[in-house]
Design a protein around this motif. Structure first.
Motif, short mmCIF file in Angstrom:
data_model
loop_
_atom_site.label_atom_id
_atom_site.label_comp_id
_atom_site.label_asym_id
_atom_site.label_seq_id
_atom_site.Cartn_x
_atom_site.Cartn_y
_atom_site.Cartn_z
N GLY A 49 0.80 -1.21 0.00
CA GLY A 49 0.00 0.00 0.00
C GLY A 49 0.83 1.27 0.00
N GLY A 50 2.12 1.15 -0.35
CA GLY A 50 2.99 2.31 -0.32
C GLY A 50 3.75 2.51 -1.61
N ARG A 51 4.79 3.33 -1.52
CA ARG A 51 5.59 3.70 -2.68
C ARG A 51 7.05 3.78 -2.27
N ALA A 52 7.92 3.27 -3.10
CA ALA A 52 9.35 3.39 -2.88
C ALA A 52 9.97 4.03 -4.12
N GLU A 53 11.18 4.51 -3.97
CA GLU A 53 11.92 5.07 -5.10
C GLU A 53 13.06 4.13 -5.46
N LEU A 54 13.34 4.05 -6.76
CA LEU A 54 14.41 3.17 -7.23
C LEU A 54 15.28 3.89 -8.25
N LEU A 55 16.58 3.79 -8.04
CA LEU A 55 17.56 4.31 -8.98
C LEU A 55 18.20 3.12 -9.68
N GLY A 56 18.02 3.02 -10.99
CA GLY A 56 18.55 1.90 -11.75
C GLY A 56 19.68 2.33 -12.67
N LEU A 57 20.78 1.60 -12.61
CA LEU A 57 21.93 1.89 -13.45
C LEU A 57 22.19 0.73 -14.41
N ASP A 58 22.70 1.05 -15.58
CA ASP A 58 23.17 0.01 -16.49
C ASP A 58 24.05 0.69 -17.54
N ARG A 59 25.10 -0.02 -17.96
CA ARG A 59 25.96 0.57 -18.99
C ARG A 59 25.58 0.13 -20.39
N ASP A 60 24.50 -0.65 -20.50
CA ASP A 60 24.00 -1.08 -21.80
C ASP A 60 22.78 -0.22 -22.16
N SER A 83 25.07 4.25 -16.80
CA SER A 83 26.30 4.33 -16.01
C SER A 83 26.72 2.94 -15.56
N PRO A 84 28.03 2.70 -15.47
CA PRO A 84 28.49 1.45 -14.83
C PRO A 84 28.21 1.54 -13.33
N PHE A 85 27.98 0.40 -12.71
CA PHE A 85 27.61 0.44 -11.29
C PHE A 85 28.75 0.89 -10.40
N SER A 86 29.98 0.84 -10.89
CA SER A 86 31.10 1.33 -10.07
C SER A 86 31.02 2.83 -9.84
N GLU A 87 30.23 3.55 -10.66
CA GLU A 87 30.09 5.00 -10.53
C GLU A 87 28.76 5.37 -9.88
N PHE A 88 28.26 4.48 -9.03
CA PHE A 88 26.95 4.70 -8.41
C PHE A 88 26.91 5.97 -7.57
N GLU A 89 28.04 6.36 -6.99
CA GLU A 89 28.05 7.55 -6.13
C GLU A 89 27.69 8.81 -6.91
N ASP A 90 28.18 8.91 -8.14
CA ASP A 90 27.83 10.06 -8.98
C ASP A 90 26.34 10.09 -9.25
N ALA A 91 25.76 8.92 -9.52
CA ALA A 91 24.32 8.85 -9.78
C ALA A 91 23.51 9.21 -8.55
N LEU A 92 23.95 8.76 -7.38
CA LEU A 92 23.26 9.10 -6.14
C LEU A 92 23.32 10.61 -5.88
N ALA A 94 23.75 13.00 -8.06
CA ALA A 94 22.95 13.72 -9.06
C ALA A 94 21.46 13.65 -8.71
N ALA A 95 21.04 12.54 -8.10
CA ALA A 95 19.64 12.39 -7.70
C ALA A 95 19.34 13.07 -6.38
#
Length: 327
Positions: A49-60, A83-92, A94-95
């Motif tokens: 009954g709720g909502r979550a947020e998801l950040l998805g990365l992929d280099r393909d 993005s490659p997952f090794s650069e997840f910090e940049d994506a976080l 930016a979000a």
């Protein structure tokens, strides 16, 4: 338009049990692929009954486009980043996300990549020797590697990443063959590798003789162990207290990296027996949730051959009083 190959995500229920997604949570899927695990996480929260947020990365980029279609029903709860997952910090950053409630990796190659001859991942389909998960990147392809790397470098790749006992023989065969004509396709390479096998061993082999060589080259082209190591070293400090990280791997070297990283981060004082008191001040950063890797059950393995080599490990971020000085 041809339909994309069917990709079945592995260990979905086990992942949900370990991540335990909750309404209001923020989750990272570092290898979103076609969105199977991401959809399951968001749907599990929706059923609460709720909502979550998801950040998805992929280099393909192709995988991201398909994931975007699959996850469209969740609207702006989903952010997808090339993005490659090794650069997840940049994506976080930016979000604008400072912490995560959970993080997931499903490491390895997907059916989307394996079943497309143009990607050059498989010896089962003749196509250009590429093997790059991001074909738009400037990284060297498998074509460049097999045509220009020294025999010694090829031997190390095939031996260390492919775990191929005949690595030296195969590397020399590749170097000899390319003198006559450069390699161009997956069939070229598969044939050269197969011919390097002694006839009796070739007849007795359970898998195609090129299996391990293709695996090693793919892992080298995409720097897969380096990517995984970088992620494991930096993900824990970005988890909330009580947040979970789960990693699915398909290769013994990857599973070993995950096991050792979690073990090291779960360790406390490493001063040894002398002096008799702690000087390092190190406390555990995580609690390991999987003493042994979780593997798919017989039913899942029978239904999905890709699941047979999957191994899932997970860890929980400890409170700062227990594990403030994380790795």
């Amino acid at each position: 338009m041809q339909s994309p190959p069917r990709h079945v995500s592995v260990l979905v229920q086990e992942v949900l049990e370990l991540l335990d997604p909750k309404p209001g949570g923020r989750y990272l899927d570092g290898t979103v692929g076609l969105g199977g695990h991401a959809w399951a996480v968001l749907d599990a929260v929706r059923k609460q009954g709720g909502r979550a947020e998801l950040l998805g990365l992929d280099r393909d980029p192709q995988a991201l486009a398909l994931a975007r279609e699959r996850l469209a029903e969740f609207g702006d709860a989903v952010r997808l980043v090339h993005s490659p997952f090794s650069e997840f910090e940049d994506a976080l950053d930016a979000a604008g996300w400072t912490e995560l409630d959970g993080a997931l990796l499903d490491v390895g190659v997907s059916s989307l990549q394996l079943d497309n001859p143009a990607r050059g991942f498989s010896f089962l389909h003749d196509g250009p020797l590429d093997m790059r998960m991001n074909q738009h990147a400037d990284d060297p392809s498998a074509l460049e590697l097999v045509n220009h790397a020294s025999a010694e470098v090829l031997k190390e790749i095939i031996r260390d990443l492919g775990e191929e006992p005949l690595a030296g023989k195969i590397a020399r065969a590749i170097a000899s063959r390319r003198v006559r004509a450069p390699f161009e396709t997956t069939a070229d390479l598969a044939e050269a590798v197969s011919l390097a096998y002694p006839p009796q061993r070739r007849r007795m082999a359970r898998n195609h003789p090129a299996t391990r060589t293709f695996q090693g080259l793919r892992m080298a082209v995409n720097r897969e162990l380096e990517e995984l190591s970088a992620f494991l070293q930096r993900i824990v400090p970005r988890l909330k207290v009580g947040g979970h990280v789960a990693v699915i791997s398909f290769h013994s070297l990857e599973d070993r990296l995950v096991k050792l990283a979690f073990r090291e981060q779960a360790a406390g004082c490493d001063c040894g027996r002398t002096p008799p008191w702690c000087r390092c001040g190190k406390t555990p950063a995580v609690k390991v949730l999987t003493k042994k890797p979780i593997i798919p059950g017989e039913v899942e393995q029978a239904a999905n051959s890709r699941a047979r080599s999957a191994k899932l490990r997970a860890a929980e971020r400890l409170s700062r009083s227990e594990g403030g000085q994380s790795a």
